[in-house]
Design a protein around this motif. Structure first.
Motif, PDB file in Angstrom:
ATOM      1  N   ALA A 102       0.834  -1.215   0.000  1.00 11.67           N
ATOM      2  CA  ALA A 102       0.000   0.000   0.000  1.00 11.67           C
ATOM      3  C   ALA A 102       0.860   1.254   0.000  1.00 11.67           C
ATOM      4  O   ALA A 102       0.546   2.225   0.676  1.00 11.67           O
ATOM      5  CB  ALA A 102      -0.914  -0.012   1.212  1.00 11.67           C
ATOM      6  N   PHE A 103       1.928   1.257  -0.783  1.00  5.12           N
ATOM      7  CA  PHE A 103       2.848   2.390  -0.796  1.00  5.12           C
ATOM      8  C   PHE A 103       2.166   3.634  -1.366  1.00  5.12           C
ATOM      9  O   PHE A 103       1.456   3.581  -2.361  1.00  5.12           O
ATOM     10  CB  PHE A 103       4.078   2.058  -1.643  1.00  5.12           C
ATOM     11  CG  PHE A 103       5.096   3.156  -1.692  1.00  5.12           C
ATOM     12  CD1 PHE A 103       5.902   3.430  -0.604  1.00  5.12           C
ATOM     13  CD2 PHE A 103       5.234   3.929  -2.830  1.00  5.12           C
ATOM     14  CE1 PHE A 103       6.841   4.447  -0.648  1.00  5.12           C
ATOM     15  CE2 PHE A 103       6.176   4.944  -2.891  1.00  5.12           C
ATOM     16  CZ  PHE A 103       6.981   5.204  -1.795  1.00  5.12           C
ATOM     17  N   ALA A 104       2.398   4.752  -0.712  1.00  2.00           N
ATOM     18  CA  ALA A 104       1.905   6.043  -1.195  1.00  2.00           C
ATOM     19  C   ALA A 104       2.842   7.130  -0.704  1.00  2.00           C
ATOM     20  O   ALA A 104       3.278   7.114   0.451  1.00  2.00           O
ATOM     21  CB  ALA A 104       0.489   6.298  -0.715  1.00  2.00           C
ATOM     22  N   ALA A 105       3.168   8.052  -1.598  1.00  2.00           N
ATOM     23  CA  ALA A 105       4.026   9.171  -1.248  1.00  2.00           C
ATOM     24  C   ALA A 105       3.603  10.387  -2.052  1.00  2.00           C
ATOM     25  O   ALA A 105       3.022  10.268  -3.132  1.00  2.00           O
ATOM     26  CB  ALA A 105       5.489   8.839  -1.525  1.00  2.00           C
ATOM     27  N   THR A 106       3.886  11.572  -1.518  1.00  2.00           N
ATOM     28  CA  THR A 106       3.571  12.814  -2.210  1.00  2.00           C
ATOM     29  C   THR A 106       4.827  13.655  -2.342  1.00  2.00           C
ATOM     30  O   THR A 106       5.743  13.552  -1.524  1.00  2.00           O
ATOM     31  CB  THR A 106       2.507  13.632  -1.459  1.00  2.00           C
ATOM     32  OG1 THR A 106       2.993  13.935  -0.152  1.00  2.00           O
ATOM     33  CG2 THR A 106       1.193  12.890  -1.359  1.00  2.00           C
TER      34      THR A 106
END
Length: 126
Positions: A102-106
């Motif tokens: 569930a990788f997420a980055a901004t």
């Protein structure tokens, strides 16, 4: 002595009207070019933010390959020479979910400050 300063018949040169027309043309070209240049700069800043997100994603993939998919990938963990991630100085990155599933980055470029980009666990940047 004064004869040297008198105008010679048939002397050629530019008139005031010709010079004003040239200055007006230069002004019109500058009015077109300056907004275009600003747009090009903003696109470059956005590309820099996207490139940093993509490089972080690849470095985290390498981190998970070494440490297992359940491990939490952090920016500090992948900045070393092993994983090769080098963050640009003008880009702020935040990892919101650090696991591989569930990788997420901004990311946002501080010079542009208008567009925030997000990357998902399958590598899609939006």
């Amino acid at each position: 002595m004064l004869s040297k300063f008198r105008l010679v018949r048939g002397e050629k040169g530019f008139t005031l009207i010709e010079l004003l027309i040239v200055i007006a043309i230069i002004g019109i070209l500058a009015a077109i070019a300056i907004p275009q240049f600003s747009a090009y700069k903003n696109r470059a800043y956005q590309s820099d933010a996207k490139a940093n997100l993509h490089n972080l994603f690849l470095a985290c993939k390498a981190y998970w390959a070494d440490n297992g998919a359940s491990g939490a990938c952090a920016v500090a963990a992948v900045k070393d020479a092993t994983y090769g991630y080098a963050q640009s100085t003008d880009v702020n990155i935040a990892i919101t979910t650090a696991t591989e599933a569930a990788f997420a980055a901004t990311a946002i470029n501080t010079k542009e400050n208008a567009t925030t980009f997000t990357i998902t666990s399958n590598g899609t940047i939006s």
